[in-house]
Design an enzyme around this catalytic site. Structure first.
Site: not given
Length: 308
Positions: A147-151
């Protein structure tokens, strides 16, 4: 076809939830180094400096199956060495990881915003994988997907290495149903629900992905759940899993997700502002367990601030 041997187990334990680096000396290296020192300087001197390699040798940081190695030992093709790399300085992410489900095969967690799923680049010890290995006492834990770091939201981890492939295959074959939630501007002129299809490409080293002409490789279903005060709450259902896909498709509709530092404009690099998260949440995961055949469904306990 003969399977390649996995090689010996590491004599070094994990450090802060991170595995040591394993080095296997090539069979016929060009240039023919005659000692361990020559090979290590050749391989790592350009990245960390010759002086740092020499210092690590003096400190016994390079270890073989029988213990620390001496730089003057002869080069032996096929030999294995291990060492712990120097970790970069990282700003602690001030949010906890919530465990949603745990059994003998899998761990499902709520990853907070700003925390990378696994070590990459400048994010190493401040990652969900490193934290969970330490906190749960599961040194062999591995993510089944990223999962993307910012999500924020749900991520599936696998407890045993031998089980990882089966769960990764579920994501590769797109038989895991994933549902996201986002908060973004509300525009009554945008007709929803809508299915967005486009071709997305992401170049290494370039922050933003881009849509280009060609056969679509990304598909997202976007629905409006509610709106108030000029903001909308949206349900996003990705059919494919391209990098930044949901963020790109929302931006394409003129509805960039709140807190996005890349779309529509790349924000200048600087200190992390933990008060301005990307308002994107991986809300649900549903799949059939590849070992038990049971239907598995999980819902995030995190909530995005915004309209109901």
């Amino acid at each position: 076809m003969r399977r390649r041997s996995k090689g010996p187990s590491s004599p070094l334990p994990q450090r802060q939830g991170i595995d040591p680096v394993r080095v296997r000396f090539p069979e016929d290296p060009e240039g023919g180094p005659s000692t361990v020192r020559e090979y290590l300087v050749e391989r790592y001197g350009g990245a960390v400096g010759v002086g740092r390699v020499e210092e690590m040798l003096r400190d016994g940081r390079f270890v073989g199956v029988d213990g620390p190695v001496d730089g003057d030992e002869p080069y032996v093709a096929g030999r294995y060495l291990w060492f712990h790399r120097d970790f970069p300085a990282e700003t602690p992410v001030p949010f906890a990881i919530g465990v949603v489900h745990r059994d003998e095969r899998i761990v499902v967690v709520d990853k907070p915003h700003f925390l990378a799923t696994m070590p990459r680049g400048r994010h190493v010890t401040e990652t969900a994988l490193a934290r969970l290995r330490r906190d749960l006492g599961l040194p062999r834990l591995q993510p089944a997907h990223r999962l993307d770091r910012l999500t924020a939201g749900l991520v599936l981890f696998v407890v045993r290495e031998e089980d990882r492939g089966a769960y990764q295959t579920l994501f590769r074959d797109r038989v895991v149903r994933k549902e996201y939630e986002a908060v973004a501007p509300y525009d009554p002129a945008v007709e929803l629900p809508v299915t967005v299809r486009s071709r997305i490409e992401k170049e290494r080293g370039v922050m933003a992905a881009r849509e280009v002409p060609g056969e679509p490789n990304a598909e997202s279903r976007i629905e409006l759940l509610g709106h108030a005060g000029g903001l909308g709450r949206y349900r996003l259902v990705p059919v494919t899993g391209r990098t930044h896909q949901l963020r790109v498709h929302m931006n394409r509709l003129g509805l960039p997700i709140l807190g996005d530092p890349v779309y529509p404009v790349v924000r200048e690099d600087g200190p992390e502002d933990f008060s301005r998260p990307l308002r994107l949440l991986a809300r649900t995961l549903e799949f059939t367990d590849p070992f038990t055949g049971d239907a598995m469904g999980f819902e995030s306990r995190l909530r995005l601030s915004g309209p109901a």
